[in-house]
Scaffold this motif. Structure first.
Motif, mmCIF file in Angstrom:
data_model
loop_
_atom_site.group_PDB
_atom_site.id
_atom_site.type_symbol
_atom_site.label_atom_id
_atom_site.label_comp_id
_atom_site.label_asym_id
_atom_site.label_seq_id
_atom_site.Cartn_x
_atom_site.Cartn_y
_atom_site.Cartn_z
ATOM 1 N N LEU A 1 14.533 44.437 31.337
ATOM 2 C CA LEU A 1 15.420 43.343 31.744
ATOM 3 C C LEU A 1 16.389 43.752 32.846
ATOM 4 O O LEU A 1 17.092 42.907 33.402
ATOM 5 C CB LEU A 1 16.203 42.808 30.535
ATOM 6 C CG LEU A 1 15.360 42.234 29.397
ATOM 7 C CD1 LEU A 1 16.262 41.710 28.283
ATOM 8 C CD2 LEU A 1 14.437 41.127 29.879
ATOM 9 N N GLU A 2 16.455 45.039 33.116
ATOM 10 C CA GLU A 2 17.303 45.588 34.187
ATOM 11 C C GLU A 2 18.760 45.153 34.033
ATOM 12 O O GLU A 2 19.416 44.760 34.991
ATOM 13 C CB GLU A 2 16.754 45.176 35.563
ATOM 14 C CG GLU A 2 15.351 45.693 35.834
ATOM 15 C CD GLU A 2 14.862 45.391 37.240
ATOM 16 O OE1 GLU A 2 15.645 44.810 38.020
ATOM 17 O OE2 GLU A 2 13.713 45.740 37.556
ATOM 18 N N ARG A 3 19.253 45.246 32.810
ATOM 19 C CA ARG A 3 20.644 44.868 32.519
ATOM 20 C C ARG A 3 21.360 46.031 31.835
ATOM 21 O O ARG A 3 20.912 46.499 30.780
ATOM 22 C CB ARG A 3 20.698 43.641 31.603
ATOM 23 C CG ARG A 3 19.977 42.406 32.144
ATOM 24 C CD ARG A 3 20.681 41.854 33.361
ATOM 25 N NE ARG A 3 20.031 40.650 33.837
ATOM 26 C CZ ARG A 3 20.560 39.420 33.745
ATOM 27 N NH1 ARG A 3 21.737 39.245 33.178
ATOM 28 N NH2 ARG A 3 19.912 38.380 34.230
ATOM 29 N N THR A 4 22.458 46.461 32.404
ATOM 30 C CA THR A 4 23.221 47.543 31.768
ATOM 31 C C THR A 4 23.869 47.080 30.469
ATOM 32 O O THR A 4 24.228 47.912 29.623
ATOM 33 C CB THR A 4 24.312 48.065 32.721
ATOM 34 O OG1 THR A 4 25.193 46.989 33.067
ATOM 35 C CG2 THR A 4 23.705 48.649 33.987
ATOM 36 N N GLU A 5 23.999 45.766 30.284
ATOM 37 C CA GLU A 5 24.576 45.254 29.038
ATOM 38 C C GLU A 5 23.697 45.578 27.840
ATOM 39 O O GLU A 5 24.153 45.464 26.686
ATOM 40 C CB GLU A 5 24.767 43.731 29.112
ATOM 41 C CG GLU A 5 25.626 43.261 30.268
ATOM 42 C CD GLU A 5 24.780 42.833 31.454
ATOM 43 O OE1 GLU A 5 24.915 41.670 31.887
ATOM 44 O OE2 GLU A 5 23.975 43.664 31.935
#
Length: 476
Positions: free
Chosen positions: A427-431
C-alpha cells in the motif's frame, strides 16, 4: 489489558494481553473463536444490556455505594453530580469482572451452542496497563439529554456531561417552577444506564464482529424497520406501568426482520443494516461535527481503490436493500456476481465508511478468507493502518503471509527514515508501520495460549511450518 480465562470448552487456562492489534493463531478447534466470542459477549452492547438488567434485578455480586449515595441525595435535593473519574478509578476493574460473570448466560448464543454448560467458566481482567486510557476515555465522553416525566410533561430530568470534565450532572427542570419528584424507580434506571454506558464504552466504545460467514450474508437482500425512540417524546409518571429497560439508551432501533441467528451473524447483519440506513449525507454531517472520524471514510476509500479496485454502493436504502460493486464506469454488478474478495471485504468497507468511531473493537475471523496471498499482505498493512487510526483490532488467522508481513511492519516502524522504505510495501503507506508495543500474538494449543511474539519482533508460527515439512517429505 490482561485477561485470564479458565475452563472454556477446550481451553484449560490462558492469559493474554489485549493490545491495539491482537492476533490469535492455532489449529482448528483450539479455542480461538470461543475466546473472541467471550470477549465480544463482555465488551459489546449485549454484555452491557445483560449487566444492566442483572443489576436492576439484584442478581450481580458487585454493588456501588457511590451510586446508592447519589440516589439518596437526589431524592432529597433534586440534583446531583457524580465524579466519574473517581468512580472509574475505584470500580472499573470490579465492574468489568462483574460484567464477565453476568455474561455467562449469553455464551450459548455467542457460541451457537445449546449443549455446553458454561457455568464452570472463569474469566478475570487486570486493568493495570490500561487504567489511564480508561480514565481518559471517561473524560472524553460527552452527554446531554432532557427526559420529560409527569402527567403534564412540564418536568424534565436534565442529564449533562461535557467533554474533558469528570462530573456528570442530573437535575430536574420545571417549566412552571413547581418541583415534582421523579419516580425513584425510573430515576435509578436512568442513572444506572448512563453511568454503566459511560464506563462500559471506556473499554471499547463499540464492538463489531466480522465472522467467516460474511461472504454468504453480504449477498442476502433484506428488509429494514426503523423505530424512533426519542427521549423528548416519552412521558412518565408515578402511575406508569411501562417496564423501562436498557433499550432506552438508543435513540432508534434498526433491525432486520424475523431473524433468529447466532450472535456473530447477527452482529454482521446489524453492521449491514445500520450502514444501509445511514446515508452518505448523514455520515458527512457527522464528520463535520467530529472531524476525527473523517479518517475512517478516507480508509474506506483507500480500501476501495487499492484493494477492491472498484466502488461499493446501495441501490435505495428505503426499499429492498441490495449492495452493488462497480469495478469500472461501464460495469455495475450485484454483490452476488462480484468476486469472493469483494464479498469478503465489503462489510469492513461499510463499517468504516458509515459507522466506525475511535476506540471501537473490530473482531475479524480469518481476514484472509478467499484472498490471494498478495491481497492477504495488503490487508495486513490495512489492518495496521486501522489500529494507527485509533481502532482496536483482534483477528483470528491461519495465514503465514499475515504473520510474516506483520513482522515486517513492526520492523519498519523502527526505521528512522520511513519514507525511504515505504515503496517496498503493497500500500506504500508509512501509517501501516506499527510499533511492536501495540501488537500481541498468541498460539492456541493444548488448552493454553502461548505468546509467540519475541522481543526482536519475530513471530514463531511453527504450527504452519510443521505442515509444510510434513508434505514436503512425503516423497523423497
Amino acid at each position: 489489558m490482561k485477561v485470564e480465562i479458565h475452563n472454556l470448552g477446550v481451553i484449560k487456562e490462558l492469559e493474554i494481553d489485549l493490545k491495539p492489534l491482537t492476533v490469535f493463531i492455532g489449529r482448528n478447534g483450539t479455542g480461538k473463536t470461543w475466546t473472541a466470542s467471550t470477549l465480544a459477549s463482555i465488551f459489546g452492547k449485549h454484555g452491557l444490556d445483560r449487566y444492566f438488567k442483572s443489576y436492576i434485578d439484584g442478581e450481580t455480586q458487585q454493588k456501588y455505594p457511590i451510586i446508592d449515595n447519589a440516589i439518596e441525595q437526589f431524592i432529597q435535593e433534586g440534583n446531583i453530580s457524580i465524579d466519574l473519574i473517581n468512580f472509574a478509578e475505584e470500580y472499573a476493574e470490579a465492574y468489568i469482572n462483574d460484567v464477565a460473570q453476568s455474561s455467562l448466560s449469553l455464551m450459548k448464543t455467542f457460541l451457537s451452542s445449546e449443549e455446553r454448560d458454561f457455568q464452570s467458566r472463569k474469566i478475570s481482567f487486570n486493568l493495570a496497563t490500561v487504567k489511564e486510557e480508561i480514565l481518559d476515555n471517561v473524560k472524553k465522553y460527552s452527554l446531554e439529554k432532557q427526559i420529560s416525566f409527569g402527567s403534564q410533561g412540564k418536568e424534565y430530568l436534565n442529564i449533562f456531561k461535557e467533554i474533558g470534565e469528570k462530573n456528570i450532572y442530573f437535575n430536574i427542570i420545571s417549566k412552571d417552577n413547581f418541583f415534582k419528584k421523579i419516580p425513584i424507580r425510573l430515576f435509578k434506571k436512568l442513572l444506572l444506564q448512563e453511568i454503566f454506558q459511560i464506563l462500559h464504552s471506556s473499554f471499547y466504545s463499540d464492538v463489531y464482529r466480522f465472522p467467516i460467514q460474511r461472504t454468504t450474508f453480504i449477498t442476502f437482500p433484506f428488509f429494514l424497520e426503523k423505530e424512533s425512540l426519542e427521549f423528548e417524546n416519552v412521558n412518565f409518571d408515578e402511575t406508569s406501568n411501562i417496564d423501562l429497560d436498557v433499550k432506552i439508551i438508543f435513540e432508534h432501533s434498526d433491525k432486520p426482520k424475523n431473524k433468529k441467528t447466532s450472535e456473530p451473524v447477527q452482529s454482521l447483519i446489524e453492521i449491514l443494516a445500520n450502514a444501509c440506513i445511514k446515508t452518505t449525507e448523514e455520515r458527512e454531517k457527522e464528520i463535520k461535527k467530529r472531524p476525527e472520524i473523517a479518517i475512517y471514510a478516507d480508509l474506506a476509500e483507500l480500501l476501495e481503490k487499492q484493494v477492491l479496485q472498484g466502488k461499493i454502493d446501495f441501490n435505495d436504502p428505503r426499499l429492498e436493500n441490495k449492495i452493488f460493486f462497480q469495478p469500472s464506469e461501464k460495469i455495475k454488478l450485484e454483490i452476488t456476481a462480484a468476486s469472493s474478495l469483494v464479498q469478503g471485504l465489503t462489510p469492513l468497507f461499510l463499517c468504516l465508511r458509515y459507522l466506525a468511531e475511535p476506540g471501537e473493537l473490530l473482531i475479524i475471523d480469518e481476514p484472509e478468507i478467499h484472498l490471494h496471498p498478495s491481497v492477504q499482505v495488503a490487508i495486513t498493512e490495512f489492518l495496521a493502518m486501522l489500529v494507527q487510526a485509533g481502532l482496536k483490532v483482534l483477528i483470528i488467522t491461519h495465514s503465514p503471509y499475515i504473520l510474516d508481513h506483520l513482522s515486517n511492519l513492526m520492523k519498519a516502524a523502527k526505521y528512522k527514515d520511513k519514507e525511504t522504505i515505504k515503496d517496498k510495501f503493497y500500500l506504500e503507506r508509512t501509517e501501516a508501520f506499527i510499533p511492536q508495543e501495540k501488537v500481541s500474538v498468541y498460539l492456541f494449543e493444548d488448552g493454553i495460549a502461548k505468546n509467540i511474539l519475541n522481543q526482536e519482533g519475530r513471530i514463531d508460527w511453527g504450527t504452519f511450518g510443521d505442515v509444510s515439512d510434513d508434505i514436503s517429505h512425503i516423497f523423497p
